[in-house]
Design an enzyme around this catalytic site. Sequence first.
Site, PDB file in Angstrom:
ATOM      1  N   GLY A 228      -0.686   4.491   0.316  1.00 15.10           N
ATOM      2  CA  GLY A 228      -1.638   5.811   0.893  1.00 15.10           C
ATOM      3  C   GLY A 228      -0.686   6.458   1.883  1.00 15.10           C
ATOM      4  CG  LEU A 229      -2.402  10.328   3.560  1.00 14.29           C
ATOM      5  CD1 LEU A 229      -3.512  10.715   4.517  1.00 14.29           C
ATOM      6  CD2 LEU A 229      -1.346  11.049   3.171  1.00 14.29           C
TER       7      LEU A 229
ATOM      8  CG  HIS B 286     -19.154  11.727   5.028  1.00 10.69           C
ATOM      9  ND1 HIS B 286     -19.915  12.946   5.067  1.00 10.69           N
ATOM     10  CD2 HIS B 286     -17.994  12.192   5.580  1.00 10.69           C
ATOM     11  CE1 HIS B 286     -19.158  13.871   5.238  1.00 10.69           C
ATOM     12  NE2 HIS B 286     -17.797  13.538   5.588  1.00 10.69           N
TER      13      HIS B 286
ATOM     14  NE  ARG C 228     -16.853  12.691   8.778  1.00 15.00           N
ATOM     15  CZ  ARG C 228     -15.660  12.555   8.170  1.00 15.00           C
ATOM     16  NH1 ARG C 228     -15.111  11.482   8.231  1.00 15.00           N
ATOM     17  NH2 ARG C 228     -14.986  13.668   7.612  1.00 15.00           N
TER      18      ARG C 228
ATOM     19  N   GLY D 173       1.173   3.896   4.049  1.00 14.45           N
ATOM     20  CA  GLY D 173       2.021   3.077   3.136  1.00 14.45           C
ATOM     21  C   GLY D 173       3.414   3.955   2.580  1.00 14.45           C
TER      22      GLY D 173
ATOM     23  N   GLY E  68       0.880  -1.190  -0.019  1.00 13.15           N
ATOM     24  CA  GLY E  68       0.099   0.117  -0.052  1.00 13.15           C
ATOM     25  C   GLY E  68       0.737   1.249   0.019  1.00 13.15           C
TER      26      GLY E  68
ATOM     27  NE  ARG F  82     -12.167   8.526   9.432  1.00 23.02           N
ATOM     28  CZ  ARG F  82     -12.314   9.641   8.853  1.00 23.02           C
ATOM     29  NH1 ARG F  82     -11.968  10.916   9.291  1.00 23.02           N
ATOM     30  NH2 ARG F  82     -12.931   9.583   7.735  1.00 23.02           N
TER      31      ARG F  82
ATOM     32  CD  GLU G 232     -10.341   3.417   5.827  1.00 18.62           C
ATOM     33  OE1 GLU G 232      -9.838   4.029   4.876  1.00 18.62           O
ATOM     34  OE2 GLU G 232     -11.928   2.949   5.730  1.00 18.62           O
TER      35      GLU G 232
END
Lengths: 259, 638
Positions: B43-44, B267, B331, B46, B41, B436, B426
């Site tokens: 993403g942020l 959401h 949320r 990884g 991964g 969250r 996540e």
Amino acid sequence: MKVRLKVWRQSNPGTPGAFEEHETPDINPNMSFLEMLDVVNEDLASKGQEPIAFDHDCREGICGTCSLVIDGKPHGPHQGVATCQTYMRSFSDGDMITVEPFRAAPFPIIRDLVVDRKAFDRIMQAGGFISVRTGNAPDANAIPVPKIAADLAMDAAQCIGCGACVAACKNASAMLFVSAKVSHLGLLPQGQPERQRRVLAMVEAMDKEGFGACTVTGSCEAVCPKEISLDFISRMNRDYGRSLLQGEPGRKAGASDEA
Amino acid sequence: MAQLNSNIPAGPLAQKWENHKFSSKLINPANKRKYKVIVVGAGLAGSSASATLAELGYQVENFVFHDSPRRAHSIAAQGGVNAAKNYQNDGDSVRRLFYDTIKGGDFRSREANVHRLAEVSVNIIDQCTAQGVPFAREYGGMLDNRSFGGAQVSRTFYARGQTGQQLLLGAYSALCRQIGLGSVKSHTHSEMLDLVVVDGHAKGIIVRNLRTGEVTRHAADAVVLATGGYGNVFNLSTYARGSNTTAIWRAYKRGACFANPCYTQIHPTCIPVSGDYQSKLTLMSESLRNDGRIWAPKNKGDRRSPQEIPEEERDYYLERKYPSFGNLAPRDIASRAAKQVCDEGRGVGESGLGVYLDFSDAIARLGEDKIRERYGNLFSIYREITNEDAYKTPMRIYPAVHYTMGGLWVDYNLMSNLPGLFVLGEANFSDHGANRLGASALMQGLADGYFVLPATIATYLALQDTGKRPKTEHPAFKDAELNTMADIKRMLDCKGGRTPAAFHKQLGKIMWEYCGMARSEAGLKKALQLLPQLREEYSKDLRVTGSTSTLNQSLEQAGRVVDFIELGELLCRDALAREESCGGHFREEHQEDGECKRDDDRFAHVAAWEYTGAGQTPVRNVEPLVYEEVKMATRSYK
């Protein structure tokens, strides 16, 4: 509504491709272009034919994965949007729509409409960064950044790396992509120490990948889904010229001092 | 039964992380070079982990299924990233961010993890700014902030409506630098299809090259999964189409516990569904709730256009029910309130599944230009999709699946119960409890990757002998590869009548109907009948065209969908076992005036499910949530 597609099919990089024609099943004008392709693919699969391969992921215009040339224009008829944000209400019932991959020598076709854009990653690896190791950053407010500079840097930084600029250019030039990154980092105070080596290294990498020269026709700006301005190309040219004259001979970005 | 030791350090809450870092093992620079770490991964979590581990000197191999590490879905996060900087001088602090996050999670997260998250939040902003992330600034050159749900201070840093994109490109640039230096080897178009476990430790992965179909084995001293959430189990969601659960699901089937799968986030502000063909739902950032007011008509079935409904016939229901937080209620609460309004027959739009998000007051107060500057890109996205101008008429919004708080179980070091397997972002379960808060996902992804894992992984690695790292010829690698190839062959040979997409759609309908915003015992039991049937039909009636030796998107999808079907069953099982309502998990039997009713006596714990074999009932392990400093209280945003 129904449309007809004239779509590029190519089974692998080594085999010549050709256009194939398909009529879509009944579609809804509120579908996105990619949802229309989903429907066509389900239809093909149900007939035992292979679906059309196309790149996509976020489907909200930010990941830069989708990449079609629709009726000769990268990302389709509308300005400032990616293919995934193009909707079928932009076409009329019975239209014949030509769908091709992004075509450029540095973007070889993998299959059908999917191309290989790794050349962009390699340009980034050559210098598209600020060399700051995790943990050695000062407080974020220690260096004030004028709002105007931050906003302009953001205008450049929103490039999604899709490659439409290259696909639109008659020379397959990657200047808009490269200049966006050079300008984003070069406009910020944090980016100054490496400003010259960055532009030299990124332009060198760009040339090495086989992207063509820029003749400022502006076709890149016209198709850019983020409407990145041609001005960044002039900014990069100035930076590049100055760096060539003043440059750091023998130095290459990425060859780090601390290794 | 799996051994679940959370390894929470001793000492007062505010000093645990400092103490833990001091007592963690160190590896000297000359030895770090010998260790190899696989990160799946980019993403942020990884990207930041890959870059930081490489900076420290480890050999890193990064794997993504995308064509480039820059495409990960972190890129689509819009609103912002929280940090306890208190630049606004409005009373924020690490303790307040910690408390807001624990409370926002409905007291179902681990106290020590959340406190650490709040502590490192300030370093994240420093790090990203130094990398050149162009955060929004004030005219004086200082960083600007905005407010987000569940907080009464302004602590959210942002880059227009594209904060996730800018943070991801920052982490990607750090990763690119390391790839350029040769310290990270990047494998793109490479999908992890199995985890290799040798003598109880995670020691490698099996990967399929999506371009050539080649299946390969990769060995390392530790494996890090940063592969995101599993919200696409609902088919329609705000996730990217490619987001999948395959990496964590297959790790689960190799022995890693799956914690709290029923904690899913819906959401409140997404563009409503418009038709059956739809492939994804689009989020309208929570930041819009700073200036937009949410309302629905007071009268049932009021079909007038919003402009024709006079002020006194509008119900600003969030402001009415939660006067102190108003439109910035968390949320889960805002989503349920929208559902209630629509269930009462007061929804708007063609389907009746929508409420208004109205900017007319803000435009009158601040002018259209100011609103355009703050949210221009969101208004254009809205226009592209709906063909409506939200400067002139209110947006229509409805809740949609957006995030999953559950994930693989990890201890304080982010290591799963399988030694050597680390899970970040996540993909793990640890920091958000049952709900969250907005702008906290970016914070957690980067906290895990930049600051937590690089400090904790050495404690495990120091005990591993790199000379004894299993070779890829080891039987465990061979078995895993053969299994993977057999799965692929089965899918291609099935030659049934229905495509992977058709199965995914059907799965999504079952999940949304019986395990969506409101869940009941009867509904969940129904889903637990339907899902095994769907799994059975899948194994008999799947149709995958093409071959395995070229790019084959239908085959990729087929492998992901079966994992979602199996996960869906576990999700329902978890939701059924948790006989309480908390955060995003709302059981109709357990409510008080429409609000969640928790049962702390029976359920103040993490449920960590353990795989026991195909067709077998998984074991529900329990990790009690021990709160040393915070008192569990009923959440109130009134």
